[in-house]
Write an enzyme that holds these catalytic residues in place. Structure first.
Site, mmCIF file in Angstrom:
data_model
loop_
_atom_site.group_PDB
_atom_site.id
_atom_site.type_symbol
_atom_site.label_atom_id
_atom_site.label_comp_id
_atom_site.label_asym_id
_atom_site.label_seq_id
_atom_site.Cartn_x
_atom_site.Cartn_y
_atom_site.Cartn_z
ATOM 1 N N ASP A 37 -15.442 -36.248 -21.214
ATOM 2 C CA ASP A 37 -17.145 -36.475 -20.678
ATOM 3 C C ASP A 37 -17.691 -35.605 -21.487
ATOM 4 O O ASP A 37 -17.643 -34.711 -22.415
ATOM 5 C CB ASP A 37 -17.324 -34.826 -19.575
ATOM 6 C CG ASP A 37 -18.734 -35.138 -18.543
ATOM 7 O OD1 ASP A 37 -19.421 -35.714 -20.300
ATOM 8 O OD2 ASP A 37 -18.637 -34.756 -17.599
ATOM 9 N N HIS A 96 -8.396 -34.280 -8.097
ATOM 10 C CA HIS A 96 -9.776 -32.621 -8.047
ATOM 11 C C HIS A 96 -8.854 -31.310 -8.248
ATOM 12 O O HIS A 96 -9.682 -30.712 -8.068
ATOM 13 C CB HIS A 96 -10.227 -32.804 -6.821
ATOM 14 C CG HIS A 96 -11.834 -33.481 -6.793
ATOM 15 N ND1 HIS A 96 -12.330 -33.508 -8.019
ATOM 16 C CD2 HIS A 96 -12.611 -34.140 -6.385
ATOM 17 C CE1 HIS A 96 -13.642 -33.561 -7.965
ATOM 18 N NE2 HIS A 96 -14.007 -34.352 -6.724
ATOM 19 N N ASP A 155 -8.285 -39.345 -6.662
ATOM 20 C CA ASP A 155 -8.872 -38.291 -6.904
ATOM 21 C C ASP A 155 -8.111 -36.726 -6.632
ATOM 22 O O ASP A 155 -8.602 -36.746 -5.520
ATOM 23 C CB ASP A 155 -10.651 -38.000 -7.468
ATOM 24 C CG ASP A 155 -11.001 -36.952 -8.611
ATOM 25 O OD1 ASP A 155 -9.693 -35.838 -8.384
ATOM 26 O OD2 ASP A 155 -12.464 -36.513 -8.752
ATOM 27 N N GLU A 206 -11.583 -34.325 -17.739
ATOM 28 C CA GLU A 206 -12.953 -34.103 -17.011
ATOM 29 C C GLU A 206 -13.170 -32.558 -17.564
ATOM 30 O O GLU A 206 -13.608 -32.475 -17.887
ATOM 31 C CB GLU A 206 -13.372 -34.362 -15.715
ATOM 32 C CG GLU A 206 -13.062 -32.783 -14.695
ATOM 33 C CD GLU A 206 -13.229 -33.568 -13.360
ATOM 34 O OE1 GLU A 206 -14.166 -33.084 -12.473
ATOM 35 O OE2 GLU A 206 -12.570 -35.473 -12.986
ATOM 36 N N HIS A 262 -15.506 -39.592 -17.536
ATOM 37 C CA HIS A 262 -15.780 -38.784 -16.438
ATOM 38 C C HIS A 262 -17.614 -38.651 -16.985
ATOM 39 O O HIS A 262 -17.977 -38.367 -17.998
ATOM 40 C CB HIS A 262 -15.862 -36.746 -16.544
ATOM 41 C CG HIS A 262 -16.079 -36.330 -15.543
ATOM 42 N ND1 HIS A 262 -16.848 -35.024 -15.378
ATOM 43 C CD2 HIS A 262 -16.024 -36.937 -14.060
ATOM 44 C CE1 HIS A 262 -17.082 -34.483 -14.118
ATOM 45 N NE2 HIS A 262 -16.618 -35.321 -13.370
ATOM 46 N N GLU A 310 -6.440 -39.103 -9.902
ATOM 47 C CA GLU A 310 -6.965 -38.169 -11.497
ATOM 48 C C GLU A 310 -6.424 -36.939 -10.701
ATOM 49 O O GLU A 310 -6.336 -36.203 -9.792
ATOM 50 C CB GLU A 310 -8.760 -38.594 -11.020
ATOM 51 C CG GLU A 310 -9.163 -37.371 -11.631
ATOM 52 C CD GLU A 310 -10.197 -38.064 -11.349
ATOM 53 O OE1 GLU A 310 -11.292 -37.186 -11.983
ATOM 54 O OE2 GLU A 310 -11.230 -39.477 -11.145
#
Length: 382
Positions: free
Chosen positions: A258, A186, A184, A236, A285, A210
């Protein structure tokens, strides 16, 4: 007609917002409208949207979704979408209980009997990564996800890049060739850094990389996709089909909506169908609570292009309560060889401990996202 009679919200530890919808027939549906760090704001949005639902037929889920998302001048965004998500999940839970069937049966029936799950692992040093992954493997998981890095310079040094590679190498060493690691980013990387590090990770064959860029820079993700053979994921912080369409067109391999942020089961079902057109897999997510997880799984059992499911059982920031603490029966959400078996009970397939939820709401929570700065002073996701 089964009408919506009452809507309640509950702020419960560690950082979740539950929604309870009760019908005139006494059927209770549960949803999760958590928006991490903004749940008090979402709570107000749920109350306002509730004005549109009270007294209406609880089984007109699609009609309610259309009214809640398109019935006012200002639309979209994480607050409104999260409020809609929680209410939508609760209405699907009611529908399943009304018809005596799990939600996935109402969505067309199962296409699989179990769903693979993964857990998140921490660790800033390779030795810590090894220990944390070993614990997840011991718990029976066959896949994990880890952060690629902490703070990064806008143009990373050799040491920073090597640190990312060393952590992923340590993960692969523990996992071997039969298990998977997802990495990830992020949104912490500049596009330049992401493009530099991706080829260096290819020998370790991550399951996916990700969120290589922040969602507001989704127009750049195609450049990243073309820089690597590793599957790329994001989503997400995207909240509708319209927001997913450009990243599908850019060539991502895995979509991560999500279900507590992107319009609930109703909208994510449509995102999944759109993803199928672009040969994109779904890996929703879900670092949230049991209701969100159950909603994801119900969708997954009826969705052909469903890759894997995130879950947060045992995650480090679940302080004050664990995912299964609000379930009367923990069995449906337990893992068997890294999978969750198909949920068969009506509705979302889990039974919420209402007394525990009401007690937790009296204590409440005021969880806030930690503020995260890059080394150059700019902000990014923590």
């Amino acid at each position: 007609m089964t009408t919506i009679a009452r809507i309640e919200t509950f702020l419960v530890a560690p950082r979740w917002l539950f929604v309870r919808v009760e019908t005139s027939a006494g059927i209770v549906g549960w949803g999760e409208a958590t928006c991490e760090g903004r749940s008090e704001t979402v709570r107000t949005a749920v109350e306002q949207l509730g004005e549109l639902l009270i007294g209406r037929d609880a089984l007109r889920i699609e009609d309610h979704w259309q009214v809640m998302t398109k019935g006012s001048f200002y639309r979209g965004g994480p607050i409104l979408a999260s409020a809609v998500s929680g209410l939508d999940q609760a209405l699907w839970d009611i529908a399943g209980k009304h018809f005596g069937a799990p939600v996935h049966q109402l969505l067309g029936g199962p296409v699989r009997d179990r769903i693979r799950v993964y857990g998140w692992v921490g660790g800033d040093e390779p030795s810590e990564v090894r220990d944390h992954i070993a614990a997840q493997v011991e718990a029976g998981l066959t896949a994990v996800k880890m952060n690629a890095s902490g703070r990064m310079s806008p143009i990373a040094s050799v040491a920073e890049l090597d640190g990312v590679v060393a952590r992923v190498a340590a993960a692969r060493e523990v996992l071997g060739d039969d298990r998977d690691v997802a990495v990830d980013f992020h949104g912490r990387f500049t596009l330049a850094n992401a493009r530099r590090v991706a080829p260096l990770l290819e020998p370790y064959r991550p399951l996916f990389l990700e969120e290589p860029v922040v969602p507001e820079n989704s127009h750049l993700i195609g450049d990243f996709v073309r820089s690597t053979t590793t599957p790329v994921s994001t989503g997400e912080r995207l909240y509708s089909r319209q927001e997913f369409l450009p990243v599908f067109q850019a060539g991502i391999a895995v979509a991560q909506p999500d279900l507590s942020h992107a319009g609930g089961i109703t909208e994510v079902r449509k995102i999944a169908a759109l993803a199928e057109v672009y040969d994109v897999q779904l890996a929703p997510h879900c670092p949230l609570g049991p209701i969100a997880l159950a909603a994801c799984l119900q969708l997954g059992f009826a969705t052909p292009n469903y890759l894997i499911q995130e879950q947060s059982i045992g995650i480090h920031y679940n302080l004050g309560a664990e995912v299964l603490d609000y379930c009367l029966d923990k069995t449906p959400l337990t893992f068997v060889d890294g999978y969750v078996e198909r949920l068969t009970a009506p509705g979302l397939g889990i039974e919420i401990d209402e007394q525990a939820v009401r007690s937790a709401d009296k204590r409440g929570h005021a969880w806030r996202s930690p503020m995260f700065r890059h080394l150059d002073g700019s902000y990014a996701e923590w």
